[in-house]
Design a protein around this motif. Structure first.
Motif, PDB file in Angstrom:
ATOM      1  N   ASP A   1       8.900 -23.278  20.984  1.00 27.74           N
ATOM      2  CA  ASP A   1       8.646 -24.686  21.269  1.00 27.74           C
ATOM      3  C   ASP A   1       8.198 -25.471  20.045  1.00 27.74           C
TER       4      ASP A   1
ATOM      5  N   HIS B   1      10.027 -28.892  19.032  1.00 22.81           N
ATOM      6  CA  HIS B   1       9.280 -30.139  18.824  1.00 22.81           C
ATOM      7  C   HIS B   1       9.654 -30.789  17.497  1.00 22.81           C
TER       8      HIS B   1
ATOM      9  N   THR C   1      19.012 -26.275  22.386  1.00 16.92           N
ATOM     10  CA  THR C   1      17.882 -25.361  22.253  1.00 16.92           C
ATOM     11  C   THR C   1      18.354 -23.935  22.455  1.00 16.92           C
TER      12      THR C   1
ATOM     13  N   ASP D   1       9.057 -22.942  26.618  1.00 13.27           N
ATOM     14  CA  ASP D   1       8.789 -23.795  27.771  1.00 13.27           C
ATOM     15  C   ASP D   1       9.892 -24.827  27.991  1.00 13.27           C
ATOM     16  N   TYR D   2      10.352 -25.442  26.916  1.00 14.33           N
ATOM     17  CA  TYR D   2      11.365 -26.498  27.076  1.00 14.33           C
ATOM     18  C   TYR D   2      12.682 -25.908  27.569  1.00 14.33           C
TER      19      TYR D   2
ATOM     20  N   ALA E   1       6.845 -36.291  21.987  1.00 17.38           N
ATOM     21  CA  ALA E   1       6.782 -35.043  22.756  1.00 17.38           C
ATOM     22  C   ALA E   1       7.992 -34.972  23.667  1.00 17.38           C
TER      23      ALA E   1
ATOM     24  N   ASN F   1       8.233 -32.016  25.700  1.00 14.74           N
ATOM     25  CA  ASN F   1       7.811 -31.079  26.735  1.00 14.74           C
ATOM     26  C   ASN F   1       6.534 -31.544  27.442  1.00 14.74           C
TER      27      ASN F   1
ATOM     28  N   THR G   1      -5.260 -25.616  22.427  1.00 17.20           N
ATOM     29  CA  THR G   1      -4.312 -25.555  21.310  1.00 17.20           C
ATOM     30  C   THR G   1      -5.019 -25.171  20.019  1.00 17.20           C
TER      31      THR G   1
ATOM     32  N   CYS H   1       3.074 -34.179  31.550  1.00 20.00           N
ATOM     33  CA  CYS H   1       4.268 -33.344  31.428  1.00 20.00           C
ATOM     34  C   CYS H   1       5.557 -34.125  31.658  1.00 20.00           C
TER      35      CYS H   1
ATOM     36  N   GLU I   1       3.438 -25.967  30.409  1.00 19.26           N
ATOM     37  CA  GLU I   1       2.624 -26.252  29.232  1.00 19.26           C
ATOM     38  C   GLU I   1       1.944 -24.952  28.829  1.00 19.26           C
TER      39      GLU I   1
ATOM     40  N   ASP J   1       3.386 -31.314  22.479  1.00 16.91           N
ATOM     41  CA  ASP J   1       4.210 -30.093  22.394  1.00 16.91           C
ATOM     42  C   ASP J   1       3.518 -29.009  21.576  1.00 16.91           C
TER      43      ASP J   1
ATOM     44  N   GLU K   1       1.599 -29.462  18.994  1.00 21.20           N
ATOM     45  CA  GLU K   1       1.196 -29.957  17.677  1.00 21.20           C
ATOM     46  C   GLU K   1      -0.041 -30.834  17.855  1.00 21.20           C
TER      47      GLU K   1
END
Length: 317
Positions: free
Chosen positions: A65, A69, A87, A95-96, A134, A136, A147, A198, A203, A272, A274
């Motif tokens: 991910d 991103h 992707t 996740d995406y 973002a 995702n 995170t 979302c 996530e 995402d 970051e």
């Protein structure tokens, strides 16, 4: 002549196994792809923007991910809306790709399956003069601190990584400062632990929003207000299975096209995965808004490989 496809990949994805497999796959006469490896954080965004400027019709993020991103941000910032974003989930957390229904791609890569395109939503996150996109999910408060903790863990990947980061954040960064959160025309003011926003369904590997739709022009949100640590422990299994209660008095759920946050304490937020801001930055205001249909992505035709499609997605462009 510019090849049809530019494949941007992280050489470390899949613990290094992805690079050899990608080279094997792009050697297929029917693929016509040019491989471009990343060398540092942020490099995938630069490579994606350059690929769009060079005229590639299709740009692939091959990795997890984080790569998704960065490549998506590069394409969006290029201003080219006709580039198809694909992707290839060869990372440890995808996740995406899960929401796009592309998790079967790696097993079926040699078949070079037919694909369709779908215009999906993007979220623009603005905080402290910084703007990121973002594709995702975005998270504010406790989510951002998870995170932060995940960046310190090197030995795990996927849901085990984020579960451990979740537990560490629960011990070290548990706080419920007063926030004023506006969801379109409604507002909440009071203590808040975490805000999840979302576009997609997962996530950090957790299927928090199983009904999220990438094409409805809305963010599916979950605002956790004055929860206690024991609440988090109690509902951790439900987070892992996508079965969080929908009627908890301390959790607010809904959908909104624009969300703003004002906090009495400095914010921690991610887009995402970051980090957009951390408490040391002193940022106390943040805005997230949906840009409908801003990114054209590649998906399987309905029913191919039994893959799911984003709820409400029509495809077929």
């Amino acid at each position: 002549m510019t090849p049809a496809t530019c494949v941007i990949y992280n050489p470390a994805a899949g613990r290094g196994r992805a690079e050899a497999l990608l080279k094997e796959f792009t050697a297929n006469p029917g693929v016509h792809g040019e491989l471009r490896p990343t060398t540092a954080p942020g490099h995938a965004e630069e490579l994606a923007r350059a690929a769009a400027d060079e005229g590639f019709a299709r740009v692939v993020a091959a990795g997890g991910d984080g790569t998704v991103h960065e490549v998506a941000n590069g394409l969006i910032r290029s201003g080219r809306r006709d580039v198809v974003f694909s992707t290839w989930p060869v990372g440890s957390a995808n996740d995406y790709a899960y929401t796009l229904g592309l998790t079967a791609w790696w097993a079926k890569r040699a078949e070079n399956p037919p694909m369709e395109t779908l215009d999906v939503d993007v979220a623009r996150v603005t905080a402290g003069g910084r703007e990121r996109y973002a594709v995702n999910a975005a998270g504010v408060g406790f989510n951002g601190m998870v995170t932060v903790e995940s960046r310190k863990i090197r030995s795990l990947r996927g849901m085990p990584l984020y579960t451990l980061a979740f537990l560490k954040a629960m011990v070290r960064h548990f706080a419920t400062p007063r926030m004023r959160v506006r969801f379109d025309d409604t507002e909440y003011s009071g203590p808040a632990l975490a805000l999840t926003l979302c576009l997609a369904q997962r996530e950090g590997g957790f299927p928090l929003m199983p009904a999220a739709d990438l094409t409805d022009g809305k963010l599916d949100y979950m605002l956790a207000t004055k929860l206690r640590r024991w609440h988090l422990l109690r509902y951790l299994p439900a987070m892992a299975t996508g079965t969080l209660p929908t009627n908890h008095p301390l959790i607010r759920l809904g959908r909104a096209a624009r969300v703003t946050v004002e906090s009495d304490a400095p914010l921690c937020a991610h887009a995402d995965g970051e980090l957009v801001c951390v408490p040391a930055d002193g940022v106390t205001e943040l805005a997230v808004e949906v840009l409908p249909g801003r990114l054209r992505v590649e998906v399987y035709p309905p029913g191919l490989y039994g893959g799911r499609r984003p709820p409400g997605g029509t495809g077929g462009r």
